[in-house]
Design an enzyme around this catalytic site. Structure first.
Site, PDB file in Angstrom:
ATOM      1  N   GLU A 160      17.175  -9.996 -51.651  1.00 42.04           N
ATOM      2  CA  GLU A 160      16.702  -8.784 -50.982  1.00 42.04           C
ATOM      3  C   GLU A 160      17.349  -8.729 -49.606  1.00 42.04           C
ATOM      4  O   GLU A 160      17.315  -9.707 -48.865  1.00 42.04           O
ATOM      5  CB  GLU A 160      15.181  -8.783 -50.836  1.00 42.04           C
ATOM      6  CG  GLU A 160      14.663  -7.510 -50.187  1.00 42.04           C
ATOM      7  CD  GLU A 160      13.153  -7.487 -50.030  1.00 42.04           C
ATOM      8  OE1 GLU A 160      12.640  -6.499 -49.460  1.00 42.04           O
ATOM      9  OE2 GLU A 160      12.489  -8.452 -50.448  1.00 42.04           O
ATOM     10  N   ARG A 183      12.231 -24.458 -56.324  1.00 41.51           N
ATOM     11  CA  ARG A 183      12.922 -23.998 -55.129  1.00 41.51           C
ATOM     12  C   ARG A 183      13.233 -25.189 -54.221  1.00 41.51           C
ATOM     13  O   ARG A 183      12.614 -26.243 -54.325  1.00 41.51           O
ATOM     14  CB  ARG A 183      12.091 -22.949 -54.387  1.00 41.51           C
ATOM     15  CG  ARG A 183      10.791 -23.464 -53.814  1.00 41.51           C
ATOM     16  CD  ARG A 183       9.959 -22.321 -53.246  1.00 41.51           C
ATOM     17  NE  ARG A 183      10.697 -21.617 -52.206  1.00 41.51           N
ATOM     18  CZ  ARG A 183      10.358 -20.409 -51.769  1.00 41.51           C
ATOM     19  NH1 ARG A 183       9.322 -19.775 -52.291  1.00 41.51           N
ATOM     20  NH2 ARG A 183      11.060 -19.839 -50.810  1.00 41.51           N
ATOM     21  N   LYS A 241      11.593 -16.211 -44.932  1.00 42.51           N
ATOM     22  CA  LYS A 241      12.382 -15.214 -44.200  1.00 42.51           C
ATOM     23  C   LYS A 241      11.526 -14.468 -43.182  1.00 42.51           C
ATOM     24  O   LYS A 241      12.008 -14.092 -42.116  1.00 42.51           O
ATOM     25  CB  LYS A 241      13.043 -14.229 -45.178  1.00 42.51           C
ATOM     26  CG  LYS A 241      14.306 -14.755 -45.811  1.00 42.51           C
ATOM     27  CD  LYS A 241      15.175 -13.652 -46.387  1.00 42.51           C
ATOM     28  CE  LYS A 241      14.607 -13.082 -47.646  1.00 42.51           C
ATOM     29  NZ  LYS A 241      15.534 -12.110 -48.274  1.00 42.51           N
TER      30      LYS A 241
END
Length: 560
Positions: free
Chosen positions: A39, A264, A274
């Site tokens: 994104e 992850r 983020k």
């Protein structure tokens, strides 16, 4: 396509095994097609590096393809700056998507038409509940949710309202389009999830064309389908979303990729949210997304990490179905291993102390042969000027040395790197009693670092000729967070950056190129910062050398 029997240079993993089975059964007609779907609401970080290396590595190994696809469904947080940075950082890491750079916004028209189809099939409806009301009616893990009072609107009413949503008749948050699935499902993601919400905001690519935007869970699988993705590789937090991924594709009746989840990347002393990284930037806690303390790919590149080191690190940690945390030291190990092979050696004195060789001829300068990289004979040698007055590190001299300190002190002889043996004969102090100058004598017969009579010294120190030294700035970085497992920004390390000015560098560093990496002998690996100006080099410490004395100090002893 013929699949190799074992991955080159490494062991197998469950994702690779799935792909091997799919190739054996010809599930996707021998195709392997992955994607990396960031994104554009921030810069890529180290966690993304694992995903890029995995998706691109799988595609490369099996002769397949990888797409770069921007998940640009949130216009309020997305910017072209982020798009550009993501492409730059992914290419730096080594990924090549050729001409296959796509955007979810490329498919907005098709996604809208599929939403209309779901409404016509009675599988989607327009809901007037607010976001707070939707949350309140979701139920609990042990109790079903409460159906929306708008759940049984007619197809005709839903089509009309959805068209009016698209036309911009309603304000933000007034209505949503929800999938009509199962409010009693044990999986909350299937309790009539939102597909579209109203957002009156300009999009970085489509401008003001749209005022309704699809949710990620709705757009993700359909974008994969449109692009012919075979294996949609996601991190573990999307495992519970997979039934919804499958439901949308099956309800619409389109080509069905396979979603696979993996662990992850989490690192000690690091936060990879983020949202929190953006807060650090906006609050001025760091100098920007590319601050060398940041775990962004832009930040670690500025710090001097190499893509080769990052790829080797990502390969070493593997993939699994269990989230864990990796010690930052493991990443630093691969950085050192790579830089050790490629970085040119130079001499730099960060905290200079004058050393005067009393018996060295006044005004004389000679050149010493220095090895550029002992790991790479092809790197050759260079000439380093030597003169009567030198700079050495303050830590390399002790007037009253502790036990096991073998560097320079009164009466002690040491080796000057590539130079001579010198013996301390005295010091000069300022009015406060601080040593400002060390005096020595040298043995001319020891040029190059060895004594003809076979005598040995226990320490070798680096130096820079005072008459030829280049001034510079060095930025020393520690971890951005003080705690091994930081919980929030309150755990920031107040000592994460030390700026050292007045450093003395050998003359070969007078002209350097931003991004170039060096090993400052005995000090660590350093990278030229973009702040460098002609005659004023600036270096970032990439990583310290593996300090053999760190363990000794932790045990309460002193370094030699």
């Amino acid at each position: 396509m013929t699949a190799p029997s074992a991955p080159p240079g490494g062991s197998s993993n469950f994702i690779r095994d799935i792909i091997l089975d799919d190739l054996k059964t010809n599930k996707y007609q021998g195709r392997v097609h992955t994607r990396f779907p960031p994104e554009p609401n921030g810069y890529l970080h180290i966690g993304h590096a694992k995903s890029i290396c995995l998706n691109y590595g799988i595609a490369q190994e099996f002769g397949g393809k990888m797409n770069l696809r921007f998940d640009d469904t949130n216009p309020e947080k997305e910017e072209t700056e982020y798009v550009d940075s993501i492409m730059r950082d992914a290419r730096w890491l080594g990924a090549d998507w050729e001409d296959r750079c796509f955007y979810a916004s490329d498919y907005f028209d098709q996604l809208y038409e599929w939403a209309v189809e779901l409404i016509k099939k009675g599988k989607a409806y327009v809901c007037d509940l607010s976001a707070e009301e939707v949350r309140a009616t979701r139920g609990t893990p042990t109790e079903p949710g409460t159906p929306s009072p708008y759940r049984d609107r007619t197809v005709e009413e839903n089509l009309d309202l959805f068209a009016r949503m698209k036309a911009g008749e309603f304000p933000d948050g007034a209505r949503t389009l929800r999938a009509r699935i199962d409010m009693a499902s044990p999986n909350f993601n299937l309790r009539d999830p939102i597909m579209y919400r109203i957002v009156h905001a300009d999009h970085h690519r489509t401008g003001g064309k749209w005022c309704i935007y699809p949710m990620y869970d709705y757009a993700h699988g359909q974008c994969d389908s449109i692009e012919g993705i075979t294996h949609s590789i996601c991190t573990l937090e999307f495992e519970d979303h997979r039934p919804l991924y499958d439901w949308y594709i099956e309800a619409i009746g389109i080509y069905h990729p396979q979603q696979i989840e993996f662990d992850r990347l989490n690192l000690t002393y690091t936060l990879l949210s983020k949202r929190k990284l953006l807060q650090l930037v906006n609050d001025g806690k760091v100098r920007g997304w590319d601050d060398p303390r940041m775990p962004t790919l832009s930040g670690i590149r500025r710090r001097g990490y190499t893509p080769e080191a990052m790829r080797a690190f990502c390969a070493s940690i593997g993939v699994s179905k269990t989230n864990g945390i990796i010690d930052l030291g493991r990443l630093e190990y691969f950085v050192r291993e790579d830089l050790n092979k490629r970085a040119l050696r130079v001499m730099a004195v960060l905290r200079p102390l004058r050393l005067v060789i009393d018996n060295y001829p006044e005004g004389q300068t000679e050149e010493m042969d220095a090895v550029n990289n002992p790991e790479d004979p092809s790197a050759g040698t260079r000439k380093v000027p030597f003169s009567k007055v030198l700079y050495i590190e303050q830590d390399d001299f002790r007037e009253n040395p502790p036990k096991d300190y073998f560097r320079l002190s009164p009466g002690r002889e040491v080796r000057l790197r590539y130079g001579f043996f010198v013996k301390c004969t005295g010091v000069v102090k300022d009015a406060s009693g601080n040593v400002t100058e060390v005096h020595c004598t040298y043995d001319p017969a020891t040029r190059g670092g060895n004594a003809p009579d076979g005598r040995k010294v226990k320490a070798t120190i680096h130096w820079v000729s005072a008459a030829h030294a280049v001034g510079g700035e060095v930025r020393l970085y520690e971890t951005l967070f003080a705690r091994e497992e930081p919980a929030d920004l309150a755990d920031l390390n107040p000592n994460s950056l030390e700026v050292v000015t007045g450093c003395k560098l050998e003359p070969s560093l007078a002209t350097v190129t931003p991004g170039a990496g060096y090993q400052f002998e005995r000090l660590g690996y350093f990278c030229v910062d973009p702040d460098t100006k002609p005659g004023a080099p600036v270096f970032n410490r990439t990583v310290a050398l593996k300090d053999t004395w760190a363990k000794i100090e932790k045990r309460g002893a002193r370094p030699k």
